[in-house]
Design a protein around this motif. Structure first.
Motif, PDB file in Angstrom:
ATOM      1  N   GLN A  91       0.779  -1.331  -0.030  1.00  0.00           N
ATOM      2  CA  GLN A  91      -0.010   0.105  -0.037  1.00  0.00           C
ATOM      3  C   GLN A  91       0.897   1.099  -0.048  1.00  0.00           C
ATOM      4  O   GLN A  91       1.947   1.340   0.581  1.00  0.00           O
ATOM      5  N   ALA A  92       0.529   2.372  -0.641  1.00  0.00           N
ATOM      6  CA  ALA A  92       1.174   3.405  -0.677  1.00  0.00           C
ATOM      7  C   ALA A  92       1.396   4.042   0.426  1.00  0.00           C
ATOM      8  O   ALA A  92       2.396   4.768   0.776  1.00  0.00           O
ATOM      9  N   GLU A  93       0.515   4.056   1.527  1.00  0.00           N
ATOM     10  CA  GLU A  93       0.356   4.670   2.840  1.00  0.00           C
ATOM     11  C   GLU A  93       1.520   3.945   3.618  1.00  0.00           C
ATOM     12  O   GLU A  93       2.161   4.532   4.398  1.00  0.00           O
ATOM     13  N   THR A  94       1.652   2.641   3.394  1.00  0.00           N
ATOM     14  CA  THR A  94       2.580   1.865   4.135  1.00  0.00           C
ATOM     15  C   THR A  94       4.217   2.298   3.589  1.00  0.00           C
ATOM     16  O   THR A  94       4.967   2.496   4.622  1.00  0.00           O
ATOM     17  N   ILE A  95       4.310   2.376   2.393  1.00  0.00           N
ATOM     18  CA  ILE A  95       5.587   2.762   1.899  1.00  0.00           C
ATOM     19  C   ILE A  95       5.929   4.211   2.401  1.00  0.00           C
ATOM     20  O   ILE A  95       6.980   4.835   2.795  1.00  0.00           O
ATOM     21  N   ALA A  96       4.902   5.101   2.185  1.00  0.00           N
ATOM     22  CA  ALA A  96       5.108   6.570   2.677  1.00  0.00           C
ATOM     23  C   ALA A  96       5.477   6.697   4.170  1.00  0.00           C
ATOM     24  O   ALA A  96       6.357   7.279   4.743  1.00  0.00           O
ATOM     25  N   GLN A  97       5.092   5.586   5.047  1.00  0.00           N
ATOM     26  CA  GLN A  97       5.293   5.724   6.540  1.00  0.00           C
ATOM     27  C   GLN A  97       6.666   5.185   6.499  1.00  0.00           C
ATOM     28  O   GLN A  97       7.495   5.671   7.350  1.00  0.00           O
ATOM     29  N   ARG A  98       7.132   4.188   5.887  1.00  0.00           N
ATOM     30  CA  ARG A  98       8.500   3.653   5.729  1.00  0.00           C
ATOM     31  C   ARG A  98       9.489   4.739   5.466  1.00  0.00           C
ATOM     32  O   ARG A  98      10.649   4.735   6.100  1.00  0.00           O
ATOM     33  N   LEU A  99       9.111   5.425   4.487  1.00  0.00           N
ATOM     34  CA  LEU A  99       9.939   6.491   3.709  1.00  0.00           C
ATOM     35  C   LEU A  99       9.935   7.599   4.973  1.00  0.00           C
ATOM     36  O   LEU A  99      11.218   8.141   5.208  1.00  0.00           O
ATOM     37  N   ALA A 100       8.952   7.982   5.590  1.00  0.00           N
ATOM     38  CA  ALA A 100       8.957   8.908   6.733  1.00  0.00           C
ATOM     39  C   ALA A 100       9.975   8.774   7.829  1.00  0.00           C
ATOM     40  O   ALA A 100      10.694   9.532   8.254  1.00  0.00           O
ATOM     41  N   SER A 101       9.703   7.235   8.354  1.00  0.00           N
ATOM     42  CA  SER A 101      10.495   6.699   9.195  1.00  0.00           C
ATOM     43  C   SER A 101      12.265   6.824   8.763  1.00  0.00           C
ATOM     44  O   SER A 101      12.924   6.923   9.807  1.00  0.00           O
ATOM     45  N   ASP A 102      12.331   6.559   7.586  1.00  0.00           N
ATOM     46  CA  ASP A 102      13.693   6.482   7.304  1.00  0.00           C
ATOM     47  C   ASP A 102      14.340   7.773   7.244  1.00  0.00           C
ATOM     48  O   ASP A 102      15.458   8.072   7.608  1.00  0.00           O
ATOM     49  N   MET A 103      13.713   8.998   6.812  1.00  0.00           N
ATOM     50  CA  MET A 103      13.906  10.192   6.678  1.00  0.00           C
ATOM     51  C   MET A 103      14.128  10.560   8.242  1.00  0.00           C
ATOM     52  O   MET A 103      15.132  11.481   8.473  1.00  0.00           O
ATOM     53  N   PHE A 104      13.474  10.467   9.014  1.00  0.00           N
ATOM     54  CA  PHE A 104      13.333  10.926  10.567  1.00  0.00           C
ATOM     55  C   PHE A 104      14.644  10.217  11.071  1.00  0.00           C
ATOM     56  O   PHE A 104      15.447  11.079  11.748  1.00  0.00           O
ATOM     57  N   SER A 105      14.922   9.041  10.845  1.00  0.00           N
ATOM     58  CA  SER A 105      16.295   8.284  11.487  1.00  0.00           C
ATOM     59  C   SER A 105      17.252   9.106  10.738  1.00  0.00           C
ATOM     60  O   SER A 105      18.419   9.246  11.433  1.00  0.00           O
ATOM     61  N   LYS A 106      17.263   9.360   9.757  1.00  0.00           N
ATOM     62  CA  LYS A 106      18.664   9.823   8.850  1.00  0.00           C
ATOM     63  C   LYS A 106      18.878  11.478   9.466  1.00  0.00           C
ATOM     64  O   LYS A 106      19.944  11.899  10.064  1.00  0.00           O
ATOM     65  N   LEU A 107      17.663  12.233  10.002  1.00  0.00           N
ATOM     66  CA  LEU A 107      17.688  13.231  10.461  1.00  0.00           C
ATOM     67  C   LEU A 107      18.284  13.496  12.000  1.00  0.00           C
ATOM     68  O   LEU A 107      19.165  14.089  12.272  1.00  0.00           O
TER      69      LEU A 107
END
Length: 93
Positions: free
Chosen positions: A71-87
């Motif tokens: 699902q697009a929402e699931t991928i978006a959550q994974r991406l947001a979580s990845d970007m947050f950990s990068k910050l």
């Protein structure tokens, strides 16, 4: 040789480079169906669904279209979580 790119899991052992993603969209609308067909005609389509139903379309900055069974929402959550950990890595408190 060290790779600084982060991979985003899009399901079934498939990944894309997170920094190259422009959009994650739902495949059900007519414009998205046209986008998919145009990409197929121009050899820019990557089918990562493993034979399952397409649940999201990922658009990259190289104008490639990646189909995913997640699902697009699931991928978006994974991406947001990845970007947050990068910050957090850049600015630890």
């Amino acid at each position: 040789m060290e790779c600084k790119c982060r991979l985003l899991n899009i399901g079934f052992g498939n990944s894309v480079v997170a920094e190259r993603i422009v959009a994650i969209v739902n495949p059900s609308s007519a414009p998205m169906k046209r986008l998919r067909e145009e990409a197929r005609e121009n050899n820019r389509l990557i089918d990562a669904t493993q034979g399952r139903r397409t649940r999201s379309i990922i658009v990259t900055d190289s104008n490639h279209i990646v189909l995913s069974a997640i699902q697009a929402e699931t991928i978006a959550q994974r991406l947001a979580s990845d970007m947050f950990s990068k910050l957090e890595e850049k600015d630890p408190k």
